[in-house]
Design a protein around this motif. Structure first.
Motif, PDB file in Angstrom:
ATOM      1  N   ILE A   1       0.879  -1.173   0.000  1.00  0.00           N
ATOM      2  CA  ILE A   1       0.000   0.000   0.000  1.00  0.00           C
ATOM      3  C   ILE A   1       0.913   1.219   0.000  1.00  0.00           C
ATOM      4  O   ILE A   1       1.808   1.323   0.844  1.00  0.00           O
ATOM      5  N   THR A   2       0.702   2.157  -0.923  1.00  0.00           N
ATOM      6  CA  THR A   2       1.656   3.247  -1.096  1.00  0.00           C
ATOM      7  C   THR A   2       0.984   4.608  -1.050  1.00  0.00           C
ATOM      8  O   THR A   2      -0.111   4.798  -1.588  1.00  0.00           O
ATOM      9  N   PHE A   3       1.664   5.541  -0.391  1.00  0.00           N
ATOM     10  CA  PHE A   3       1.299   6.960  -0.387  1.00  0.00           C
ATOM     11  C   PHE A   3       2.498   7.729  -0.908  1.00  0.00           C
ATOM     12  O   PHE A   3       3.629   7.486  -0.498  1.00  0.00           O
ATOM     13  N   THR A   4       2.289   8.686  -1.812  1.00  0.00           N
ATOM     14  CA  THR A   4       3.378   9.512  -2.309  1.00  0.00           C
ATOM     15  C   THR A   4       3.077  10.988  -2.045  1.00  0.00           C
ATOM     16  O   THR A   4       1.914  11.398  -2.012  1.00  0.00           O
ATOM     17  N   GLY A   5       4.139  11.779  -1.858  1.00  0.00           N
ATOM     18  CA  GLY A   5       3.922  13.206  -1.654  1.00  0.00           C
ATOM     19  C   GLY A   5       5.114  13.882  -1.000  1.00  0.00           C
ATOM     20  O   GLY A   5       6.095  13.238  -0.601  1.00  0.00           O
ATOM     21  N   GLN A   6       5.033  15.198  -0.901  1.00  0.00           N
ATOM     22  CA  GLN A   6       6.019  16.008  -0.179  1.00  0.00           C
ATOM     23  C   GLN A   6       5.766  15.797   1.310  1.00  0.00           C
ATOM     24  O   GLN A   6       4.736  16.210   1.842  1.00  0.00           O
ATOM     25  N   MET A   7       6.720  15.188   2.007  1.00  0.00           N
ATOM     26  CA  MET A   7       6.410  14.669   3.326  1.00  0.00           C
ATOM     27  C   MET A   7       6.717  15.617   4.483  1.00  0.00           C
ATOM     28  O   MET A   7       6.692  15.203   5.639  1.00  0.00           O
ATOM     29  N   ASP A   8       6.957  16.902   4.181  1.00  0.00           N
ATOM     30  CA  ASP A   8       6.945  17.902   5.248  1.00  0.00           C
ATOM     31  C   ASP A   8       5.729  18.817   5.105  1.00  0.00           C
ATOM     32  O   ASP A   8       5.618  19.813   5.820  1.00  0.00           O
ATOM     33  N   TYR A   9       4.835  18.480   4.189  1.00  0.00           N
ATOM     34  CA  TYR A   9       3.612  19.258   3.981  1.00  0.00           C
ATOM     35  C   TYR A   9       2.578  18.805   5.005  1.00  0.00           C
ATOM     36  O   TYR A   9       2.233  17.608   5.051  1.00  0.00           O
ATOM     37  N   PRO A  10       2.089  19.699   5.875  1.00  0.00           N
ATOM     38  CA  PRO A  10       1.257  19.276   7.007  1.00  0.00           C
ATOM     39  C   PRO A  10       0.069  18.368   6.647  1.00  0.00           C
ATOM     40  O   PRO A  10      -0.156  17.378   7.363  1.00  0.00           O
ATOM     41  N   PRO A  11      -0.713  18.639   5.586  1.00  0.00           N
ATOM     42  CA  PRO A  11      -1.809  17.712   5.279  1.00  0.00           C
ATOM     43  C   PRO A  11      -1.321  16.300   4.955  1.00  0.00           C
ATOM     44  O   PRO A  11      -1.988  15.309   5.309  1.00  0.00           O
ATOM     45  N   ASN A  12      -0.164  16.185   4.276  1.00  0.00           N
ATOM     46  CA  ASN A  12       0.388  14.858   3.991  1.00  0.00           C
ATOM     47  C   ASN A  12       0.850  14.172   5.272  1.00  0.00           C
ATOM     48  O   ASN A  12       0.662  12.960   5.454  1.00  0.00           O
ATOM     49  N   VAL A  13       1.466  14.935   6.160  1.00  0.00           N
ATOM     50  CA  VAL A  13       1.917  14.385   7.442  1.00  0.00           C
ATOM     51  C   VAL A  13       0.729  13.821   8.217  1.00  0.00           C
ATOM     52  O   VAL A  13       0.765  12.685   8.721  1.00  0.00           O
ATOM     53  N   ALA A  14      -0.327  14.616   8.326  1.00  0.00           N
ATOM     54  CA  ALA A  14      -1.519  14.171   9.059  1.00  0.00           C
ATOM     55  C   ALA A  14      -2.131  12.941   8.410  1.00  0.00           C
ATOM     56  O   ALA A  14      -2.605  12.020   9.103  1.00  0.00           O
ATOM     57  N   ALA A  15      -2.120  12.886   7.076  1.00  0.00           N
ATOM     58  CA  ALA A  15      -2.731  11.767   6.356  1.00  0.00           C
ATOM     59  C   ALA A  15      -2.003  10.454   6.640  1.00  0.00           C
ATOM     60  O   ALA A  15      -2.633   9.431   6.933  1.00  0.00           O
ATOM     61  N   VAL A  16      -0.672  10.463   6.562  1.00  0.00           N
ATOM     62  CA  VAL A  16       0.050   9.204   6.761  1.00  0.00           C
ATOM     63  C   VAL A  16       0.072   8.795   8.229  1.00  0.00           C
ATOM     64  O   VAL A  16       0.084   7.588   8.548  1.00  0.00           O
TER      65      VAL A  16
ATOM     66  N   ALA B   1      -4.747   7.881  -0.721  1.00  0.00           N
ATOM     67  CA  ALA B   1      -4.663   9.325  -0.528  1.00  0.00           C
ATOM     68  C   ALA B   1      -5.648   9.705   0.570  1.00  0.00           C
ATOM     69  O   ALA B   1      -6.714  10.260   0.304  1.00  0.00           O
ATOM     70  N   PRO B   2      -5.294   9.422   1.835  1.00  0.00           N
ATOM     71  CA  PRO B   2      -6.238   9.614   2.942  1.00  0.00           C
ATOM     72  C   PRO B   2      -6.189  11.012   3.555  1.00  0.00           C
ATOM     73  O   PRO B   2      -6.164  11.174   4.771  1.00  0.00           O
ATOM     74  N   LEU B   3      -6.172  12.045   2.711  1.00  0.00           N
ATOM     75  CA  LEU B   3      -6.067  13.409   3.220  1.00  0.00           C
ATOM     76  C   LEU B   3      -7.381  13.877   3.827  1.00  0.00           C
ATOM     77  O   LEU B   3      -8.452  13.608   3.281  1.00  0.00           O
ATOM     78  N   THR B   4      -7.270  14.596   4.938  1.00  0.00           N
ATOM     79  CA  THR B   4      -8.455  15.212   5.545  1.00  0.00           C
ATOM     80  C   THR B   4      -8.489  16.715   5.289  1.00  0.00           C
ATOM     81  O   THR B   4      -9.534  17.343   5.439  1.00  0.00           O
ATOM     82  N   ILE B   5      -7.333  17.298   4.926  1.00  0.00           N
ATOM     83  CA  ILE B   5      -7.259  18.689   4.469  1.00  0.00           C
ATOM     84  C   ILE B   5      -6.658  18.661   3.080  1.00  0.00           C
ATOM     85  O   ILE B   5      -5.547  18.158   2.893  1.00  0.00           O
ATOM     86  N   ALA B   6      -7.374  19.155   2.095  1.00  0.00           N
ATOM     87  CA  ALA B   6      -6.872  19.143   0.724  1.00  0.00           C
ATOM     88  C   ALA B   6      -7.468  20.304  -0.036  1.00  0.00           C
ATOM     89  O   ALA B   6      -8.661  20.584   0.080  1.00  0.00           O
ATOM     90  N   ARG B   7      -6.626  20.978  -0.802  1.00  0.00           N
ATOM     91  CA  ARG B   7      -7.074  22.070  -1.655  1.00  0.00           C
ATOM     92  C   ARG B   7      -6.760  21.682  -3.090  1.00  0.00           C
ATOM     93  O   ARG B   7      -5.684  21.200  -3.406  1.00  0.00           O
ATOM     94  N   GLY B   8      -7.709  21.901  -3.974  1.00  0.00           N
ATOM     95  CA  GLY B   8      -7.466  21.664  -5.387  1.00  0.00           C
ATOM     96  C   GLY B   8      -7.412  20.191  -5.750  1.00  0.00           C
ATOM     97  O   GLY B   8      -7.918  19.325  -5.037  1.00  0.00           O
ATOM     98  N   VAL B   9      -6.784  19.908  -6.883  1.00  0.00           N
ATOM     99  CA  VAL B   9      -6.655  18.548  -7.386  1.00  0.00           C
ATOM    100  C   VAL B   9      -5.366  17.934  -6.858  1.00  0.00           C
ATOM    101  O   VAL B   9      -4.308  18.566  -6.881  1.00  0.00           O
ATOM    102  N   GLN B  10      -5.439  16.703  -6.390  1.00  0.00           N
ATOM    103  CA  GLN B  10      -4.262  16.002  -5.899  1.00  0.00           C
ATOM    104  C   GLN B  10      -3.555  15.309  -7.065  1.00  0.00           C
ATOM    105  O   GLN B  10      -4.051  14.332  -7.621  1.00  0.00           O
TER     106      GLN B  10
END
Length: 410
Positions: free
Chosen positions: A230-245, A306-315
């Motif tokens: 199971i994989t999540f990708t993203g910029q990993m100091d971005y707070p919404p990504n941090v909260a998601a993982v 992509a289990p984000l709870t805060i997201a703006r725009g298209v992922q």
């Protein structure tokens, strides 16, 4: 010949994170239409190393290393009554470059990428101004304020309030303002202060479907002997990504591993924050940090989440995985702006219990997962190519007709 000035808060090279992907494709598209002059910032020495790519594309450019820290910018912002976002990106050298280009070149239009850069558009400029907000930054700071402590909440609330006023003002200054989805466009319109109605349009993100092709991935990962990935990708100091993982590793993975004990969760992306690094080894979570190429991790996954709870725009992470024919499990926030059908081209679930349930259903049914993945790639090929998405730019900049048929919505 008419020329264009392009302003961006970050050098568009390399296109390896959400904002750079959009700005890079926009810049390349504009450069094919007219000579383009670029003013932008570099976050670090790595960014500066990509200056030759910028120089090869631009008629002229000004790249400034951004050195002002957020605390310093915050103090200056408090003293001046401005948003921190603007103060952090204020620079005399960039102002001087913009003034010189406007004085010496036949600039017909200015393309502003991200609201912080609107401060460089002179009130006296008489040409077209295309303001690409991408998403509603002030709403993002409002969301941050809801989960912070008292000090953070106070600062975020201030930033949201001041930034909202600024967004409203520059939208009315622009010839047209772009948001990444119809949903963001509606949100922006609903937050406007009283006054003249600005011109707002949605210009969705696209995908390089040749680069993100599951049949052409060098070094695809072979995870022999390992269980479902199971994989999540993203910029990993971005707070919404941090909260998601954090949520997925701590709240969802135990339920998955109770049924599939050898399932693993891969967190793939640069600059993992301390909270992300602390997840390595927790409930079979693997934190990779930066990787040379994210595609092997995506194409080697049994499920992309992509289990984000805060997201703006298209992922972009969602579109990239869909382009690579992977089944994607996303929260409603992460799926916003993607007109794919739930259960056919991706799967949407909200909350740890529902995410675990849907993940298990997909991992237990590889035939259904493969069908969803193939349908996802077909959707991206049909709807999300960059040439299709960016066809209206010529018309928006006053450089020609819109090209017709592209995905722009009021």
């Amino acid at each position: 010949m008419s020329e264009v000035l392009f302003l961006a808060h970050r050098i568009p090279f390399p296109p390896d994170r959400g904002d750079k992907i959009r700005s890079c494709h926009v810049l390349r598209h504009i450069a094919a239409l007219a000579p383009v002059h670029v003013a932008c910032f570099a976050d670090d020495e790595t960014d500066l190393g990509h200056e030759p790519e910028l120089a090869a594309l631009a008629a002229s450019h000004c790249l400034v290393r951004r050195t002002r820290s957020l605390p310093v910018a915050g103090l200056a912002a408090l003293a001046t009554g401005k948003p921190v976002s603007l103060t952090a990106f204020a620079d005399d050298a960039l102002h001087a470059y913009v003034a010189r280009v406007l004085a010496e070149r036949p600039i017909a239009a200015i393309y502003v990428f991200s609201g912080q850069m609107a401060q460089y558009v002179p009130a006296s400029f008489a040409g077209r101004v295309v303001m690409d907000f991408v998403d509603v930054d002030s709403a993002k700071f409002e969301a941050y304020a809801k989960s912070g402590g008292f000090a953070a909440r106070t600062l975020y609330e201030r930033e949201a309030r001041l930034l909202s006023r600024f967004e409203s003002r520059i939208a009315r200054r622009a010839s047209v303002s772009l948001l990444v989805t119809p949903e963001e466009t509606g949100l922006f319109r609903a937050r406007l202060s009283d006054g003249d109605e600005p011109v707002l349009q949605a210009m969705c993100n696209g995908i390089d479907t040749e680069f993100f092709d599951p049949q052409d991935v060098p070094g695809a990962l072979e995870m022999a002997g390992e269980g479902p990935q199971i994989t999540f990708t993203g910029q990993m100091d971005y707070p919404p990504n941090v909260a998601a993982v954090e949520m997925f590793a701590r709240d969802v993975m135990p339920a998955i591993r109770a049924v599939i004990p050898d399932a693993r969760f891969n967190v793939v992306g640069r600059a993992p924050a301390p909270a992300v690094r602390a997840l390595d080894g927790v409930h079979a979570t693997r934190v990779t940090g930066a990787v040379l190429d994210v595609r092997p991790w995506v194409v080697g996954a049994d499920l992309v989440v992509a289990p984000l709870t805060i997201a703006r725009g298209v992922q972009n992470k969602v579109l990239e995985a869909m382009a690579m024919a992977r089944p994607v499990l996303a929260t409603p926030q992460a799926a916003t702006g993607i007109a794919a059908r739930d259960g056919f081209e991706l799967v949407v679930a909200e909350g740890a219990e529902a995410l675990a349930r849907q993940a298990l259903a997909l991992l237990h049914d590889p035939v259904r997962s493969a069908t969803i993945g193939q349908s996802a790639r077909a959707f991206v090929l049909r709807e999300c190519g960059w040439n299709h998405v960016l066809a209206p730019l010529a018309g928006l900049l006053g450089l020609g007709d819109t090209g017709g048929g592209a995905r722009v919505a009021a």
